[in-house]
Write a protein that holds these residues in place. Structure first.
Motif, PDB file in Angstrom:
ATOM      1  N   ASP A  58      -7.597   6.074   1.416  1.00 61.29           N
ATOM      2  CA  ASP A  58      -8.260   7.324   1.792  1.00 61.29           C
ATOM      3  C   ASP A  58      -9.779   7.275   1.576  1.00 61.29           C
ATOM      4  N   PHE A  59     -10.199   6.863   0.419  1.00 64.22           N
ATOM      5  CA  PHE A  59     -11.631   6.825   0.122  1.00 64.22           C
ATOM      6  C   PHE A  59     -12.354   5.838   1.043  1.00 64.22           C
ATOM      7  N   THR A  60     -11.756   4.659   1.243  1.00 62.28           N
ATOM      8  CA  THR A  60     -12.348   3.637   2.105  1.00 62.28           C
ATOM      9  C   THR A  60     -12.530   4.160   3.517  1.00 62.28           C
ATOM     10  N   VAL A  61     -11.500   4.805   4.056  1.00 63.92           N
ATOM     11  CA  VAL A  61     -11.571   5.292   5.430  1.00 63.92           C
ATOM     12  C   VAL A  61     -12.514   6.490   5.537  1.00 63.92           C
ATOM     13  N   SER A  62     -12.449   7.410   4.593  1.00 66.76           N
ATOM     14  CA  SER A  62     -13.307   8.599   4.681  1.00 66.76           C
ATOM     15  C   SER A  62     -14.787   8.234   4.587  1.00 66.76           C
ATOM     16  N   ARG A  63     -15.112   7.168   3.878  1.00 61.17           N
ATOM     17  CA  ARG A  63     -16.513   6.724   3.821  1.00 61.17           C
ATOM     18  C   ARG A  63     -17.000   6.271   5.191  1.00 61.17           C
ATOM     19  N   ARG A  64     -16.114   5.741   6.024  1.00 62.63           N
ATOM     20  CA  ARG A  64     -16.507   5.254   7.345  1.00 62.63           C
ATOM     21  C   ARG A  64     -16.362   6.315   8.434  1.00 62.63           C
ATOM     22  N   LEU A  65     -15.334   7.194   8.315  1.00 63.44           N
ATOM     23  CA  LEU A  65     -15.039   8.139   9.394  1.00 63.44           C
ATOM     24  C   LEU A  65     -15.306   9.594   9.040  1.00 63.44           C
ATOM     25  N   GLY A  66     -15.608   9.884   7.787  1.00 63.68           N
ATOM     26  CA  GLY A  66     -15.801  11.260   7.357  1.00 63.68           C
ATOM     27  C   GLY A  66     -14.525  11.820   6.744  1.00 63.68           C
ATOM     28  N   ASP A  67     -14.679  12.912   6.013  1.00 61.42           N
ATOM     29  CA  ASP A  67     -13.544  13.485   5.282  1.00 61.42           C
ATOM     30  C   ASP A  67     -12.467  14.094   6.164  1.00 61.42           C
ATOM     31  N   ASP A  68     -12.762  14.392   7.413  1.00 65.58           N
ATOM     32  CA  ASP A  68     -11.784  15.071   8.261  1.00 65.58           C
ATOM     33  C   ASP A  68     -11.055  14.131   9.234  1.00 65.58           C
ATOM     34  N   TYR A  69     -11.013  12.849   8.928  1.00 64.45           N
ATOM     35  CA  TYR A  69     -10.339  11.912   9.833  1.00 64.45           C
ATOM     36  C   TYR A  69      -8.823  12.173   9.849  1.00 64.45           C
ATOM     37  N   ALA A  70      -8.203  11.833  10.968  1.00 63.50           N
ATOM     38  CA  ALA A  70      -6.746  11.962  11.106  1.00 63.50           C
ATOM     39  C   ALA A  70      -6.116  10.581  10.957  1.00 63.50           C
ATOM     40  N   ALA A  71      -5.007  10.525  10.272  1.00 61.38           N
ATOM     41  CA  ALA A  71      -4.293   9.254  10.098  1.00 61.38           C
ATOM     42  C   ALA A  71      -2.805   9.551   9.938  1.00 61.38           C
ATOM     43  N   THR A  72      -2.003   8.628  10.407  1.00 60.13           N
ATOM     44  CA  THR A  72      -0.558   8.699  10.242  1.00 60.13           C
ATOM     45  C   THR A  72      -0.072   7.311   9.855  1.00 60.13           C
ATOM     46  N   VAL A  73       0.786   7.243   8.859  1.00 63.52           N
ATOM     47  CA  VAL A  73       1.426   5.973   8.508  1.00 63.52           C
ATOM     48  C   VAL A  73       2.915   6.148   8.777  1.00 63.52           C
ATOM     49  N   ARG A  74       3.437   5.340   9.669  1.00 63.42           N
ATOM     50  CA  ARG A  74       4.866   5.362   9.984  1.00 63.42           C
ATOM     51  C   ARG A  74       5.530   4.191   9.268  1.00 63.42           C
ATOM     52  N   VAL A  75       6.689   4.449   8.684  1.00 64.28           N
ATOM     53  CA  VAL A  75       7.403   3.404   7.947  1.00 64.28           C
ATOM     54  C   VAL A  75       8.830   3.357   8.478  1.00 64.28           C
ATOM     55  N   SER A  76       9.277   2.152   8.768  1.00 64.42           N
ATOM     56  CA  SER A  76      10.646   1.992   9.251  1.00 64.42           C
ATOM     57  C   SER A  76      11.245   0.733   8.634  1.00 64.42           C
ATOM     58  N   GLY A  77      12.526   0.625   8.762  1.00 62.35           N
ATOM     59  CA  GLY A  77      13.242  -0.549   8.272  1.00 62.35           C
ATOM     60  C   GLY A  77      14.699  -0.203   8.111  1.00 62.35           C
ATOM     61  N   ASP A  78      15.535  -1.058   8.649  1.00 58.49           N
ATOM     62  CA  ASP A  78      16.975  -0.835   8.569  1.00 58.49           C
ATOM     63  C   ASP A  78      17.531  -1.374   7.262  1.00 58.49           C
ATOM     64  N   ALA A  79      18.515  -0.662   6.760  1.00 58.28           N
ATOM     65  CA  ALA A  79      19.187  -1.100   5.537  1.00 58.28           C
ATOM     66  C   ALA A  79      20.161  -2.215   5.851  1.00 58.28           C
TER      67      ALA A  79
ATOM     68  N   GLU B   9      -1.708   4.441  11.914  1.00 57.35           N
ATOM     69  CA  GLU B   9      -2.349   4.942  13.124  1.00 57.35           C
ATOM     70  C   GLU B   9      -3.660   5.610  12.744  1.00 57.35           C
ATOM     71  N   LEU B  10      -4.754   5.077  13.278  1.00 64.30           N
ATOM     72  CA  LEU B  10      -6.083   5.512  12.886  1.00 64.30           C
ATOM     73  C   LEU B  10      -7.019   5.279  14.063  1.00 64.30           C
ATOM     74  N   ASP B  11      -7.753   6.284  14.480  1.00 62.57           N
ATOM     75  CA  ASP B  11      -8.661   6.161  15.614  1.00 62.57           C
ATOM     76  C   ASP B  11      -9.985   5.541  15.155  1.00 62.57           C
ATOM     77  N   LEU B  12     -10.152   4.289  15.506  1.00 61.88           N
ATOM     78  CA  LEU B  12     -11.390   3.579  15.192  1.00 61.88           C
ATOM     79  C   LEU B  12     -12.178   3.276  16.463  1.00 61.88           C
ATOM     80  N   SER B  13     -11.872   3.990  17.553  1.00 64.40           N
ATOM     81  CA  SER B  13     -12.501   3.709  18.847  1.00 64.40           C
ATOM     82  C   SER B  13     -14.010   3.938  18.845  1.00 64.40           C
ATOM     83  N   GLY B  14     -14.528   4.726  17.918  1.00 63.69           N
ATOM     84  CA  GLY B  14     -15.966   4.978  17.844  1.00 63.69           C
ATOM     85  C   GLY B  14     -16.742   3.890  17.122  1.00 63.69           C
ATOM     86  N   LEU B  15     -16.039   2.880  16.619  1.00 62.69           N
ATOM     87  CA  LEU B  15     -16.699   1.801  15.881  1.00 62.69           C
ATOM     88  C   LEU B  15     -16.785   0.546  16.737  1.00 62.69           C
ATOM     89  N   ASP B  16     -17.796  -0.269  16.479  1.00 60.13           N
ATOM     90  CA  ASP B  16     -17.889  -1.543  17.202  1.00 60.13           C
ATOM     91  C   ASP B  16     -16.824  -2.498  16.662  1.00 60.13           C
TER      92      ASP B  16
END
Length: 163
Positions: free
Chosen positions: A78-99, A114-121
């Motif tokens: 969270d801290f790493t991403v917010s420093r680059r994208l600002g405090d209001d960035y949207a993110a989703t982490v999906r986790v899957s795996g069969d037993a 899932e993280l929108d980094l399209s504004g970065l080079d």
């Protein structure tokens, strides 16, 4: 042996004033509320309903494990991403795996961040993704525990004196 009083099944949440001793973390407990239905609570007032996959409105224990992993990954970065994208960035982490039901374990869990980094080079995208990986590898306690394995000690309180 002294037995700790248990709350009634209809009110399994611990009292708000039951704060843990410093350094021990919140009290976590799971109380049975019906056939294969439980409620998990923390002394901080959080509550989650747990049950088998055929029960609506509950999480299975395996789903909670996956959610814990995804949340830990997101929070560790969270801290790493917010420093680059600002405090209001949207993110989703999906986790899957069969037993693997034969061995009753999850042999592999897949996380998709899932993280929108399209504004970065492209060079900055690579740098941010590397920093996220390093943050998660260093500070995601859930992921580190799953990867390393952990010893689990099961104890019983039966209300009977030990023999």
């Amino acid at each position: 042996m002294t037995q700790t009083p248990q709350p009634a099944p209809q009110d399994p949440a611990p009292a708000a004033g039951d704060a843990p001793a410093p350094g021990t973390g919140p009290e976590l407990r799971v109380d049975r509320i019906g056939t294969r239905r439980y409620v998990g609570t923390s002394s901080r007032g959080a509550r989650v309903e747990i049950g088998s996959a055929d029960v609506e409105g509950v999480f299975t224990p395996g789903e909670l494990l996956k959610i814990a992993l995804g949340a830990c990954t997101a929070m560790a970065s969270d801290f790493t991403v917010s420093r680059r994208l600002g405090d209001d960035y949207a993110a989703t982490v999906r986790v899957s795996g069969d037993a693997d039901r034969e061995n009753e374990r999850y042999p592999r869990l897949e996380e998709t961040y899932e993280l929108d980094l399209s504004g970065l080079d492209p060079a900055m995208v690579d740098r941010v993704l590397d920093m996220i990986r390093r943050s998660v590898d260093a500070t995601c306690t859930v992921g580190r525990t799953i990867t390393a394995g952990t010893e689990v000690a099961l104890h019983f309180e039966t209300g009977r004196d030990p023999e």
